[in-house]
Design an enzyme around this catalytic site. Structure first.
Site, mmCIF file in Angstrom:
data_model
loop_
_atom_site.group_PDB
_atom_site.id
_atom_site.type_symbol
_atom_site.label_atom_id
_atom_site.label_comp_id
_atom_site.label_asym_id
_atom_site.label_seq_id
_atom_site.Cartn_x
_atom_site.Cartn_y
_atom_site.Cartn_z
ATOM 1 N N GLY A 1 0.870 -1.173 0.000
ATOM 2 C CA GLY A 1 0.000 0.000 0.000
ATOM 3 C C GLY A 1 0.900 1.214 0.000
ATOM 4 N N GLU A 2 0.697 2.098 0.927
ATOM 5 C CA GLU A 2 1.534 3.288 1.038
ATOM 6 C C GLU A 2 2.100 3.291 2.456
ATOM 7 O OE1 GLU A 2 2.237 5.153 -1.592
ATOM 8 O OE2 GLU A 2 3.641 6.163 -0.250
ATOM 9 N N SER A 3 3.416 3.136 2.552
ATOM 10 C CA SER A 3 4.012 2.919 3.876
ATOM 11 C C SER A 3 3.806 4.107 4.810
ATOM 12 C CB SER A 3 5.493 2.578 3.747
ATOM 13 O OG SER A 3 6.179 3.562 3.012
ATOM 14 N N CYS B 1 6.054 -5.321 0.091
ATOM 15 C CA CYS B 1 6.202 -3.976 -0.459
ATOM 16 C C CYS B 1 6.156 -2.929 0.663
ATOM 17 C CB CYS B 1 5.196 -3.754 -1.579
ATOM 18 S SG CYS B 1 5.762 -2.486 -2.713
ATOM 19 N N ARG C 1 12.714 3.516 -0.372
ATOM 20 C CA ARG C 1 11.379 3.570 -0.981
ATOM 21 C C ARG C 1 11.454 3.968 -2.447
ATOM 22 N NH1 ARG C 1 7.864 7.603 1.406
ATOM 23 N NH2 ARG C 1 6.215 6.368 0.453
ATOM 24 N N ILE D 1 5.350 -2.957 -7.728
ATOM 25 C CA ILE D 1 4.625 -1.690 -7.892
ATOM 26 C C ILE D 1 5.270 -0.645 -6.985
ATOM 27 C CG2 ILE D 1 2.387 -0.523 -7.730
ATOM 28 C CD1 ILE D 1 1.088 -3.349 -7.902
ATOM 29 N N ARG D 2 5.946 0.306 -7.582
ATOM 30 C CA ARG D 2 6.677 1.336 -6.821
ATOM 31 C C ARG D 2 7.444 0.668 -5.668
ATOM 32 N NH1 ARG D 2 3.761 5.856 -4.681
ATOM 33 N NH2 ARG D 2 5.537 7.103 -5.274
ATOM 34 N N HIS E 1 4.507 -8.175 -4.871
ATOM 35 C CA HIS E 1 3.136 -8.419 -4.413
ATOM 36 C C HIS E 1 2.719 -9.863 -4.681
ATOM 37 C CE1 HIS E 1 1.703 -4.317 -3.431
ATOM 38 N NE2 HIS E 1 2.746 -3.986 -4.178
ATOM 39 N N GLU F 1 0.413 -11.513 -3.545
ATOM 40 C CA GLU F 1 -1.047 -11.683 -3.517
ATOM 41 C C GLU F 1 -1.691 -11.340 -4.852
ATOM 42 O OE1 GLU F 1 0.646 -9.223 -2.473
ATOM 43 O OE2 GLU F 1 -0.447 -7.348 -2.797
#
Ligand code: GLN
Length: 195
Positions: free
Chosen positions: A49-51, A81, A113, A143-144, A179, A181
């Protein structure tokens, strides 16, 4: 573990996809948001997600001590991630003025990051995985993604892409910069359940 009880930290990010992947392997998977729920689990996932957002949620809900205590208890933890960033001893945001998020410090590595840059911020690759753990040919979505660097002596690299570590383990703590998942290959989640 017959039917392990696996919690997925559900502050933000793709926790539902982890739940599906774990359920396919026979685990009882559920979102968790409270310290007492975390304390009772057999295994724990910190999703992507977004850390920075997840770190703020951890602080707001007061979950830092429960998450660290869970990792210190020796039960299996998987961070993917953004989740991998939060496990690290420190996060960095190279090349930006953004303040990196505070981390839990349970994995002896530094997370850089968004380290693949904006040109290639999302990509898929086949990893060079540890054959002894059946990880050959694992196809992974990034993803990023962060890069995990400055690995401590107790950290094992289970998979690499172009020489860079993408799946790490330090005792009971496992970190994937991709990821697992988002593909239907359950091998990384299976490692969480079987050790
Ligand atoms: N770039 C995100 C971060 O630093 C992680 C991206 C992800 O989890 N897919 O938090």
């Amino acid at each position: 573990m017959a039917q392990p009880d696996v919690g997925i930290l559900a502050i933000q990010g793709d926790f539902e996809a982890h739940g599906r992947a774990l359920a396919q392997l026979g685990a009882r998977a559920r979102p968790v948001l409270r310290s007492h729920e975390i304390a009772q689990l057999d295994a724990l996932v910190l999703p992507g997600g977004e850390s920075t957002t997840i770190a703020k949620g951890i602080a707001r809900l007061g979950l830092g001590d429960a998450l660290r205590a869970f990792a210190d208890s020796g039960r299996p933890v998987l961070g993917t991630c953004a989740g991998a960033i939060l496990l690290a001893k420190r996060a960095e945001s190279p090349g930006t003025a953004h303040e990196p998020p505070p981390t839990l410090g349970v994995l002896d590595a530094v997370a850089q990051r968004n380290a693949y840059g904006t040109q290639v911020d999302s990509f898929a690759a086949t990893v060079d995985g540890d054959a002894a753990r059946g990880l050959e040919g694992l196809r992974c979505v990034f993803i990023r993604a962060p890069i995990l660097a400055e690995l401590g002596p107790g950290v094992e690299v289970l998979a690499r892409v172009e020489g860079r570590p993408v799946l790490l383990r330090e005792g009971n703590v496992m970190a994937a910069t991709f990821h697992p998942e988002l593909t239907d290959d359950g091998r990384v989640h299976a490692l969480l359940l079987t050790g």
